[in-house]
Design an enzyme around this catalytic site. Sequence first.
Site, PDB file in Angstrom:
ATOM      1  N   LEU A   1       2.514  -2.106   4.268  1.00 52.13           N
ATOM      2  CA  LEU A   1       1.519  -1.044   4.415  1.00 52.13           C
ATOM      3  C   LEU A   1       2.114   0.266   3.916  1.00 52.13           C
ATOM      4  CD1 LEU A   1       0.261  -1.741   8.051  1.00 52.13           C
ATOM      5  CD2 LEU A   1      -0.906  -2.330   5.914  1.00 52.13           C
TER       6      LEU A   1
ATOM      7  N   GLY B   1      10.659  -2.143   4.446  1.00 49.84           N
ATOM      8  CA  GLY B   1      10.818  -1.796   5.853  1.00 49.84           C
ATOM      9  C   GLY B   1       9.514  -1.433   6.540  1.00 49.84           C
ATOM     10  N   HIS B   2       8.436  -1.360   5.787  1.00 51.39           N
ATOM     11  CA  HIS B   2       7.157  -0.903   6.359  1.00 51.39           C
ATOM     12  C   HIS B   2       6.019  -1.788   5.894  1.00 51.39           C
ATOM     13  CE1 HIS B   2       3.939   1.963   7.496  1.00 51.39           C
ATOM     14  NE2 HIS B   2       4.856   2.457   8.299  1.00 51.39           N
ATOM     15  N   PHE B   3       5.794  -2.866   6.397  1.00 55.93           N
ATOM     16  CA  PHE B   3       6.510  -3.630   7.404  1.00 55.93           C
ATOM     17  C   PHE B   3       6.885  -4.960   6.771  1.00 55.93           C
ATOM     18  CE2 PHE B   3       3.835  -0.783   9.866  1.00 55.93           C
ATOM     19  CZ  PHE B   3       4.703  -0.294  10.809  1.00 55.93           C
TER      20      PHE B   3
ATOM     21  N   VAL C   1       9.684   0.753  -0.466  1.00 61.57           N
ATOM     22  CA  VAL C   1       9.080   1.273   0.757  1.00 61.57           C
ATOM     23  C   VAL C   1       8.555   0.128   1.625  1.00 61.57           C
ATOM     24  CG1 VAL C   1       7.110   2.618   1.626  1.00 61.57           C
ATOM     25  CG2 VAL C   1       8.502   3.513  -0.251  1.00 61.57           C
TER      26      VAL C   1
END
Length: 154
Positions: free
Chosen positions: A44, A37-39, A34
């Site tokens: 986060l 891509g975030h971030f 996760v």
Amino acid sequence: MRLEYFDMIDTVVTFDPSQKLIATRSTVPDASPVFEGHFPGHPLVPGVLLTETMAQASGYLLLGLNGLSQMPFLMTVDKARFRSFVEPGMVLDAEASLVIEGSGYAATKAKLSSGGKPICDAELRFRLMPVPADMRALMQSRIEAIGLTPEPAP
């Protein structure tokens, strides 16, 4: 907590059927797909997964109160407030309390905090339906894994 599998609750800290309240705890993993891509470079936990954590705490509360006789399905998220970011390694405390239940629906208030600092809160509504037969064993093993002892089925 396994973010990529929506496995958000590690353990039940308190389940109080008389107060219609549950408190759970989870530790955000240090690494997860996760976060790729975030971030990138600043991982986060996405707000949708924080909402899911509150929904799962609420769902386990409802399962505990109804003795695993009715499956809660999230229908509505109201008054969601996000106050702080959640980073890898943080310990999240979730609390959920039953506001109302009846006619196949239930409403809860839920909140997340870390180290006593508020993270987010929301009002959640669920549709209560019979537990699908093919999900009963899975749900039973999951509530046992997190340490939830449900009330006897009504």
